[in-house]
Design an enzyme around this catalytic site. Sequence first.
Site, mmCIF file in Angstrom:
data_model
loop_
_atom_site.group_PDB
_atom_site.id
_atom_site.type_symbol
_atom_site.label_atom_id
_atom_site.label_comp_id
_atom_site.label_asym_id
_atom_site.label_seq_id
_atom_site.Cartn_x
_atom_site.Cartn_y
_atom_site.Cartn_z
ATOM 1 N N GLU A 158 0.812 -1.229 0.000
ATOM 2 C CA GLU A 158 0.000 0.000 0.000
ATOM 3 C C GLU A 158 0.843 1.277 0.000
ATOM 4 O OE1 GLU A 158 -2.427 0.680 3.499
ATOM 5 O OE2 GLU A 158 -3.585 2.235 2.502
ATOM 6 N N ARG B 165 -11.977 4.098 6.891
ATOM 7 C CA ARG B 165 -12.950 5.106 7.313
ATOM 8 C C ARG B 165 -14.275 5.038 6.567
ATOM 9 N NH1 ARG B 165 -8.480 9.649 6.881
ATOM 10 N NH2 ARG B 165 -7.585 7.955 5.675
ATOM 11 N N GLY C 181 -9.867 9.311 3.432
ATOM 12 C CA GLY C 181 -10.416 10.529 4.025
ATOM 13 C C GLY C 181 -11.569 11.115 3.221
ATOM 14 N N LYS D 157 -2.641 -1.991 -2.999
ATOM 15 C CA LYS D 157 -3.650 -1.109 -2.401
ATOM 16 C C LYS D 157 -3.241 0.331 -2.673
ATOM 17 C CE LYS D 157 -6.004 -0.058 1.941
ATOM 18 N NZ LYS D 157 -6.659 -0.662 3.098
HETATM 19 P P1 13P Z 1 -8.878 4.444 4.748
HETATM 20 O O1 13P Z 1 -9.860 3.784 3.816
HETATM 21 O O2 13P Z 1 -9.536 5.068 5.947
HETATM 22 O O3 13P Z 1 -7.946 5.360 4.015
HETATM 23 O O4 13P Z 1 -7.990 3.296 5.378
HETATM 24 C C1 13P Z 1 -7.495 2.301 4.580
HETATM 25 C C2 13P Z 1 -6.209 1.807 5.110
HETATM 26 O O5 13P Z 1 -6.034 0.631 5.311
HETATM 27 C C3 13P Z 1 -5.138 2.762 5.366
HETATM 28 O O6 13P Z 1 -3.944 2.076 5.613
#
Ligand code: 13P
Length: 343
Positions: free
Chosen positions: A172, A287, A258, A214
């Site tokens: 990610e 989120r 966010g 990701k």
């Molecule tokens: P968000 O979808 O809140 O950005 O979180 C995903 C995530 O795994 C961040 O590392």
Amino acid sequence: MNETVAALLTRDKGVLAADESFPTIAKRFEALGIEATEESRRAYREMLFTTVGMGEFISGVILFDETLRQRTQDGVPMAEVLSKQGIIPGIKVDMGAKALAAFAGEKITMGLDGLRERLAEYRELGARFTKWRAVIAVDEHLPTRACIEANAGALAMFAALSQEADLVPIVEPEVLMNGKHTIARCEEVTTLTLKAVCGALFEQRVVLEQMLLKTGMVLSGAECPEQADAEIAANATLRCLRRTVPAAVPGVVFLSGGQSDESATQKLNAICRGSDTPWKVTFSFGRALQAPAMNAWKGSPDNVIGAQKALHHRARCNSAAIRGKYSAEMEKTGLPLLEREHV
Ligand code: 13P
């Protein structure tokens, strides 16, 4: 690993990221007046994972170290609660992003030291996949090449170690949406970042077929006066990914970063509607899946059912989005009442 990849990418399903670190969950709880303790974090995550019917839309959950070691009130390990719902437990293995020495405003993700040993333990505890998040900040002068390269190298080393431990890595690199930058600048930075990350994965001999990427969607910066709509964002996102992500990567999963929950779902729908991509595309939201549920829960056992309904609803909407079948109408339709039962 092949089975885990296939299961995570099961049609109509996506991944729930519930791996907030201690400071992050404390920040989210604090905003709602919930005290962050080992018990409140446990109760919150038990509420999420015992949502009846969640397995219909969620293929995997990313856990935080503490949660993988916790049990439900009835004494069932969290990983087992998920497995019983047909959901694969995964684990965040990085140790967070820290200031990159000599590069003001930029961060490098820590956690490679001792990772081999931690991975072996996580597998014993029931995890089948892992996640490592790098953050790339954007402004007029950032990111620097050095920051991108350092993070790409760490992501690739993490991924290689994870595969060695028979755990599917979710790689990610998140280009942050904070800032005034335009969508064109976001596309440029995301393209550079993904090119560097995929290059590093190749150098470190990561098996592309046994990992997931990701990434964030390509979006206008949160403070940019001109906000690109879902259609424009979807086109930019797909163009950027097609130019950078090898077809051998089986799946691309999106973080929400966010965005408001409805906006993230709407954009995911625009990305998936009618698009022909060499990799499967789905969500891995934190989120945007959890926010309404956490708001409804507020730390009280009385609110568990309402919070679970909120999570179920968002999961259902995002499942529709990956089929390109989400519409604003879905937000209005009432949902069948969930029975509270033990799963
Ligand atoms: P968000 O979808 O809140 O950005 O979180 C995903 C995530 O795994 C961040 O590392």
